[in-house]
Design an enzyme around this catalytic site. Structure first.
Site, PDB file in Angstrom:
ATOM      1  N   CYS A 246       1.808  12.286  -2.011  1.00 28.67           N
ATOM      2  CA  CYS A 246       3.175  10.649  -2.632  1.00 28.67           C
ATOM      3  C   CYS A 246       4.226  10.763  -1.796  1.00 28.67           C
ATOM      4  O   CYS A 246       4.931  10.894  -1.157  1.00 28.67           O
ATOM      5  CB  CYS A 246       3.527  11.126  -3.707  1.00 28.67           C
ATOM      6  SG  CYS A 246       3.523  12.274  -4.661  1.00 28.67           S
TER       7      CYS A 246
ATOM      8  N   CYS B 124       2.333  14.188 -11.326  1.00 35.46           N
ATOM      9  CA  CYS B 124       3.999  14.691 -11.155  1.00 35.46           C
ATOM     10  C   CYS B 124       4.873  15.320 -12.053  1.00 35.46           C
ATOM     11  O   CYS B 124       5.704  16.013 -11.669  1.00 35.46           O
ATOM     12  CB  CYS B 124       4.754  13.543 -11.676  1.00 35.46           C
ATOM     13  SG  CYS B 124       3.818  12.049 -10.345  1.00 35.46           S
TER      14      CYS B 124
ATOM     15  N   ASP C 278       5.920  14.343  -1.965  1.00 33.22           N
ATOM     16  CA  ASP C 278       7.257  14.189  -3.071  1.00 33.22           C
ATOM     17  C   ASP C 278       7.278  15.587  -3.159  1.00 33.22           C
ATOM     18  O   ASP C 278       6.950  16.663  -3.300  1.00 33.22           O
ATOM     19  CB  ASP C 278       7.290  14.193  -4.790  1.00 33.22           C
ATOM     20  CG  ASP C 278       6.696  12.196  -4.660  1.00 33.22           C
ATOM     21  OD1 ASP C 278       7.874  11.428  -3.743  1.00 33.22           O
ATOM     22  OD2 ASP C 278       7.268  11.423  -5.715  1.00 33.22           O
TER      23      ASP C 278
HETATM   24 FE1  FES Z   1       4.844  12.153  -6.371  1.00 35.05          FE
HETATM   25 FE2  FES Z   1       5.644  11.492  -8.805  1.00 35.05          FE
HETATM   26  S1  FES Z   1       4.537  10.121  -7.422  1.00 35.05           S
HETATM   27  S2  FES Z   1       5.105  12.861  -7.914  1.00 35.05           S
END
Ligand code: FES
Length: 143
Positions: free
Chosen positions: A34, A103, A36
């Site tokens: 993702c 996450c 992140d």
């Molecule tokens: Fe990447 Fe939640 S979608 S940490």
């Protein structure tokens, strides 16, 4: 997708955001899938976690789980901090949608990375702590 009131509360009003300039342990973990990133700073005195702060380029669930995780680990000693698993954090938040479970792993692994840093600097062994991954994909959560 349904989020619990607690998730919404910690997402809209996150606790412990920011950085600790003189942190005793700091760790950063990402998730290539993702994109992140999570950074965790811990202030530790006599093995007790006095303060925890996080900074993230992450989704709402990453914010909410990190917020709750920092609340739960404050006041714990470094061994007890290992009990703050992503499952414990999700339970404290009254659950997360299945697609968002990874996450919560970002928050857990960032805490482990910060504890690892503390352990490396001080020589304090922490039971059950393994060398953290740089990216939670390496944990093979989907396998
Ligand atoms: Fe990447 Fe939640 S979608 S940490």
């Amino acid at each position: 997708m349904e989020y619990s009131d607690k998730v919404m509360d910690h997402f809209t009003n996150p606790r412990n955001t920011g950085e600790i300039p003189d942190a005793d342990g700091t760790g950063t973990v990402g998730n290539v899938k993702c994109g992140d990133i999570m950074k965790m700073d811990l202030k530790i005195e006599n093995d007790i976690i006095k303060d925890a702060k996080f900074k993230t380029f992450g989704c709402g669930a990453a914010v909410a789980t990190s917020s709750m995780a920092t609340e739960l680990i404050k006041g714990k000693n470094v061994d007890e901090a290992m009990d703050i698993t992503n499952k414990a954090v999700m339970e404290a938040l009254d659950g997360l949608p299945p697609i968002k479970v990874h996450c919560s792993c970002l928050a857990e692994e960032a805490i482990h990375a910060a504890l690892w840093d503390y352990s490396q600097k001080t020589g304090r062994k922490i039971k059950g702590l393994k060398k953290p991954v740089n990216d939670i994909e390496e944990l093979h959560l989907d396998d």
